[in-house]
Design a protein around this motif. Sequence first.
Motif, PDB file in Angstrom:
ATOM      1  N   ALA A   1       4.029   3.048  -6.490  1.00  0.00           N
ATOM      2  CA  ALA A   1       5.410   3.423  -6.753  1.00  0.00           C
ATOM      3  C   ALA A   1       6.369   2.694  -5.811  1.00  0.00           C
ATOM      4  CB  ALA A   1       5.575   4.932  -6.616  1.00  0.00           C
ATOM      5  N   LEU A   2       5.973   2.577  -4.547  1.00  0.00           N
ATOM      6  CA  LEU A   2       6.818   1.859  -3.597  1.00  0.00           C
ATOM      7  C   LEU A   2       6.917   0.383  -3.962  1.00  0.00           C
ATOM      8  CD1 LEU A   2       5.586   3.429  -0.241  1.00  0.00           C
ATOM      9  CD2 LEU A   2       7.848   3.664  -1.228  1.00  0.00           C
ATOM     10  N   TYR A   3       5.782  -0.190  -4.329  1.00  0.00           N
ATOM     11  CA  TYR A   3       5.756  -1.613  -4.651  1.00  0.00           C
ATOM     12  C   TYR A   3       6.552  -1.900  -5.916  1.00  0.00           C
ATOM     13  CZ  TYR A   3       3.794  -6.328  -4.425  1.00  0.00           C
ATOM     14  OH  TYR A   3       3.633  -7.678  -4.312  1.00  0.00           O
ATOM     15  N   ALA A   4       6.660  -0.893  -6.783  1.00  0.00           N
ATOM     16  CA  ALA A   4       7.467  -1.036  -7.996  1.00  0.00           C
ATOM     17  C   ALA A   4       8.943  -0.753  -7.722  1.00  0.00           C
ATOM     18  CB  ALA A   4       6.961  -0.090  -9.079  1.00  0.00           C
ATOM     19  N   GLN A   5       9.278  -0.634  -6.418  1.00  0.00           N
ATOM     20  CA  GLN A   5      10.647  -0.499  -5.943  1.00  0.00           C
ATOM     21  C   GLN A   5      11.264   0.862  -6.247  1.00  0.00           C
ATOM     22  OE1 GLN A   5      12.699  -3.963  -7.487  1.00  0.00           O
ATOM     23  NE2 GLN A   5      11.804  -5.285  -5.930  1.00  0.00           N
ATOM     24  N   HIS A   6      10.419   1.891  -6.312  1.00  0.00           N
ATOM     25  CA  HIS A   6      10.942   3.247  -6.321  1.00  0.00           C
ATOM     26  C   HIS A   6      11.369   3.605  -4.902  1.00  0.00           C
ATOM     27  CE1 HIS A   6       9.823   4.524 -10.388  1.00  0.00           C
ATOM     28  NE2 HIS A   6       8.755   3.755 -10.244  1.00  0.00           N
TER      29      HIS A   6
ATOM     30  N   LEU B   1      -9.789   1.410   2.554  1.00  0.00           N
ATOM     31  CA  LEU B   1      -8.425   1.724   2.129  1.00  0.00           C
ATOM     32  C   LEU B   1      -7.629   0.447   1.903  1.00  0.00           C
ATOM     33  CD1 LEU B   1      -6.075   3.701   1.640  1.00  0.00           C
ATOM     34  CD2 LEU B   1      -5.617   3.606   4.103  1.00  0.00           C
ATOM     35  N   VAL B   2      -7.756  -0.510   2.812  1.00  0.00           N
ATOM     36  CA  VAL B   2      -7.040  -1.779   2.666  1.00  0.00           C
ATOM     37  C   VAL B   2      -7.444  -2.476   1.366  1.00  0.00           C
ATOM     38  CG1 VAL B   2      -6.775  -4.107   3.618  1.00  0.00           C
ATOM     39  CG2 VAL B   2      -6.686  -2.119   5.134  1.00  0.00           C
ATOM     40  N   SER B   3      -8.750  -2.549   1.098  1.00  0.00           N
ATOM     41  CA  SER B   3      -9.230  -3.227  -0.110  1.00  0.00           C
ATOM     42  C   SER B   3      -8.734  -2.547  -1.377  1.00  0.00           C
ATOM     43  CB  SER B   3     -10.769  -3.264  -0.111  1.00  0.00           C
ATOM     44  OG  SER B   3     -11.258  -3.998   0.989  1.00  0.00           O
ATOM     45  N   VAL B   4      -8.800  -1.214  -1.382  1.00  0.00           N
ATOM     46  CA  VAL B   4      -8.370  -0.474  -2.567  1.00  0.00           C
ATOM     47  C   VAL B   4      -6.869  -0.615  -2.784  1.00  0.00           C
ATOM     48  CG1 VAL B   4      -8.124   1.847  -3.539  1.00  0.00           C
ATOM     49  CG2 VAL B   4     -10.291   1.163  -2.529  1.00  0.00           C
ATOM     50  N   LEU B   5      -6.092  -0.531  -1.710  1.00  0.00           N
ATOM     51  CA  LEU B   5      -4.643  -0.688  -1.838  1.00  0.00           C
ATOM     52  C   LEU B   5      -4.288  -2.083  -2.344  1.00  0.00           C
ATOM     53  CD1 LEU B   5      -3.243   1.061   1.370  1.00  0.00           C
ATOM     54  CD2 LEU B   5      -2.821   1.730  -0.995  1.00  0.00           C
ATOM     55  N   GLN B   6      -4.918  -3.097  -1.777  1.00  0.00           N
ATOM     56  CA  GLN B   6      -4.631  -4.463  -2.205  1.00  0.00           C
ATOM     57  C   GLN B   6      -4.914  -4.647  -3.694  1.00  0.00           C
ATOM     58  OE1 GLN B   6      -7.139  -6.688   0.474  1.00  0.00           O
ATOM     59  NE2 GLN B   6      -5.521  -6.966   1.995  1.00  0.00           N
ATOM     60  N   GLU B   7      -6.087  -4.170  -4.132  1.00  0.00           N
ATOM     61  CA  GLU B   7      -6.472  -4.346  -5.531  1.00  0.00           C
ATOM     62  C   GLU B   7      -5.598  -3.511  -6.460  1.00  0.00           C
ATOM     63  OE1 GLU B   7      -8.707  -5.978  -8.704  1.00  0.00           O
ATOM     64  OE2 GLU B   7      -8.434  -6.541  -6.589  1.00  0.00           O
ATOM     65  N   ALA B   8      -5.309  -2.269  -6.068  1.00  0.00           N
ATOM     66  CA  ALA B   8      -4.488  -1.399  -6.918  1.00  0.00           C
ATOM     67  C   ALA B   8      -3.091  -1.974  -7.103  1.00  0.00           C
ATOM     68  CB  ALA B   8      -4.414   0.000  -6.311  1.00  0.00           C
ATOM     69  N   LEU B   9      -2.516  -2.479  -6.021  1.00  0.00           N
ATOM     70  CA  LEU B   9      -1.169  -3.046  -6.120  1.00  0.00           C
ATOM     71  C   LEU B   9      -1.172  -4.347  -6.915  1.00  0.00           C
ATOM     72  CD1 LEU B   9       0.398  -2.388  -2.606  1.00  0.00           C
ATOM     73  CD2 LEU B   9       0.486  -1.008  -4.660  1.00  0.00           C
ATOM     74  N   ALA B  10      -2.237  -5.121  -6.767  1.00  0.00           N
ATOM     75  CA  ALA B  10      -2.327  -6.371  -7.530  1.00  0.00           C
ATOM     76  C   ALA B  10      -2.392  -6.083  -9.032  1.00  0.00           C
ATOM     77  CB  ALA B  10      -3.554  -7.162  -7.086  1.00  0.00           C
ATOM     78  N   ARG B  11      -3.196  -5.121  -9.422  1.00  0.00           N
ATOM     79  CA  ARG B  11      -3.312  -4.784 -10.848  1.00  0.00           C
ATOM     80  C   ARG B  11      -2.008  -4.202 -11.380  1.00  0.00           C
ATOM     81  NH1 ARG B  11      -9.467  -2.278 -11.530  1.00  0.00           N
ATOM     82  NH2 ARG B  11     -10.552  -4.056 -10.590  1.00  0.00           N
TER      83      ARG B  11
ATOM     84  N   SER C   1      -2.906 -14.401  -8.723  1.00  0.00           N
ATOM     85  CA  SER C   1      -1.600 -14.576  -8.080  1.00  0.00           C
ATOM     86  C   SER C   1      -1.108 -13.260  -7.491  1.00  0.00           C
ATOM     87  CB  SER C   1      -0.589 -15.099  -9.095  1.00  0.00           C
ATOM     88  OG  SER C   1       0.707 -15.175  -8.524  1.00  0.00           O
ATOM     89  N   CYS C   2      -1.319 -12.194  -8.236  1.00  0.00           N
ATOM     90  CA  CYS C   2      -0.886 -10.879  -7.767  1.00  0.00           C
ATOM     91  C   CYS C   2      -1.658 -10.454  -6.526  1.00  0.00           C
ATOM     92  CB  CYS C   2      -1.049  -9.847  -8.875  1.00  0.00           C
ATOM     93  SG  CYS C   2       0.065 -10.098 -10.280  1.00  0.00           S
ATOM     94  N   ARG C   3      -2.941 -10.793  -6.480  1.00  0.00           N
ATOM     95  CA  ARG C   3      -3.736 -10.459  -5.300  1.00  0.00           C
ATOM     96  C   ARG C   3      -3.221 -11.188  -4.068  1.00  0.00           C
ATOM     97  NH1 ARG C   3      -9.446 -10.844  -8.529  1.00  0.00           N
ATOM     98  NH2 ARG C   3      -9.685  -8.600  -9.007  1.00  0.00           N
ATOM     99  N   ARG C   4      -2.833 -12.430  -4.234  1.00  0.00           N
ATOM    100  CA  ARG C   4      -2.287 -13.179  -3.095  1.00  0.00           C
ATOM    101  C   ARG C   4      -1.017 -12.520  -2.574  1.00  0.00           C
ATOM    102  NH1 ARG C   4      -4.255 -17.635  -6.072  1.00  0.00           N
ATOM    103  NH2 ARG C   4      -2.275 -17.886  -7.174  1.00  0.00           N
ATOM    104  N   GLN C   5      -0.221 -11.999  -3.488  1.00  0.00           N
ATOM    105  CA  GLN C   5       1.021 -11.340  -3.084  1.00  0.00           C
ATOM    106  C   GLN C   5       0.749 -10.067  -2.285  1.00  0.00           C
ATOM    107  OE1 GLN C   5       4.306 -12.166  -3.544  1.00  0.00           O
ATOM    108  NE2 GLN C   5       3.686 -14.162  -4.360  1.00  0.00           N
ATOM    109  N   THR C   6      -0.150  -9.226  -2.786  1.00  0.00           N
ATOM    110  CA  THR C   6      -0.379  -7.932  -2.130  1.00  0.00           C
ATOM    111  C   THR C   6      -1.190  -8.070  -0.851  1.00  0.00           C
ATOM    112  OG1 THR C   6      -2.350  -7.508  -3.488  1.00  0.00           O
ATOM    113  CG2 THR C   6      -0.249  -6.713  -4.324  1.00  0.00           C
ATOM    114  N   GLU C   7      -2.070  -9.058  -0.811  1.00  0.00           N
ATOM    115  CA  GLU C   7      -2.916  -9.227   0.374  1.00  0.00           C
ATOM    116  C   GLU C   7      -2.147  -9.745   1.576  1.00  0.00           C
ATOM    117  OE1 GLU C   7      -6.092 -11.701  -0.950  1.00  0.00           O
ATOM    118  OE2 GLU C   7      -7.087 -10.092  -2.083  1.00  0.00           O
TER     119      GLU C   7
END
Length: 423
Positions: free
Chosen positions: A202-207, A284-294, A306-312
């Motif tokens: 939600a934060l990454y989606a700019q809520h 937690l880091v791995s799950v957050l990175q992957e969840a935000l990338a998807r 590309s999305c993974r590079r952004q979140t990582e």
Amino acid sequence: MFNRAFYSAPLEQFLVTNALSISGEISAAHTQQLQHQQSRAWGAEIDILKRELKLCSADNTHIFFEFMIPRMGRRADVVLVVKGVIFVIEFKVGAQQINHADLRQAHGYALDLKNFHSGSHDKFIVPILIATNLAKPTPLQALFKLDFAFDNVASPVAIHSGQILNVINQITTSLKQVEFDANQWAASGYLPTPTIIEAAQALYAQHNVEDIAKSEADTQNISQTSQQLLQLIHDARERKCKVICFVTGVPGAGKTLVGLNIASTHSNPKEKEYSVFLSGNGPLVSVLQEALARDRKVRIADTLASCRRQTEQFIQNIHKFRDDSLSGAVPPEQVAIFDEAQRAWNKEQTSKFMQTKRNQIGFNKSEPEYLIEVMDRHEDWAVIIALVGGGQEINTGEVGLLGWLNALDEKLVIGMPITLQIY
């Protein structure tokens, strides 16, 4: 008025009330056809608890029988609220051994409370399985060492009925929680917790951070803390100074949410206030990175790679950040947010690891000292935000808040200008 439990009373009242009266009240609240076996089980539970809890501190201690978990259609046998800790007790009357299915049942009730009962979101919860005919433990078996998950729900404890008071005293003494009103807690209703993954998405989606805080923490406090930290980062850049902020609070208060909010707000490396969220919790880091990338892939129709590079780039493992800094390079991020900063290693632990595992002969710093030194490589300005959890036991080699303050003393002695803020 709706009753969350079939029977509810302060412990001192429970101890002086006739057992048959209590059993009758429980039976009267039971709306389905009652089996004799069930009545006998309630009678046995009442007798055991009366016997074992007579020496328990009755101050602000409350007992609930057949506590209903909101909307889940399930009832825990007994819930005890003692000194700010919630004990969820599952009885197996007549059982002579521990059954893994029963352990899962007790643990499941605790998880249901944590995730679906709004009053339990910020509490420590300990599931206990009691096999009433279990062989009496040896003195060594009478010692308990609990493992708490990140949500502060303990792994289930299996005990003999004679160990109830011992386990309660050991746990409440070690946790030292703030007491709360048990009736108000019980009356709080159904509210599922947003997972940290959902919150990050939600934060990454700019809520706005206040849109997703819900009840795990005070919405206003989370929003105000986030805004204050963002302003301090901006002021540090404008004034060309170095600032370290400590954000403290009990587990569930929203510290990680605040940190993720800061990092996601300044996640672009081209920004002047570029920030990174660092955690030693690898999964937690791995799950957050992957969840935000998807999540990003769905929202902007970009490739997953590309999305993974952004979140990582803005959620990273603190150990990799530490090791990468051994070259002496200045990190690109001007703002470093350290999650669970109380778990940073002391000088002995860090030095031993760096010398034996990273071949850094002569390394002689604690993790806080080293991480402060890394961010101090910026010539103009830098900000460290340390998220420090309270109400948690520190493991061997972990420094706690005092370790960070001692590291700051070292830096102040040698003239490093630092502005200290604590929230």
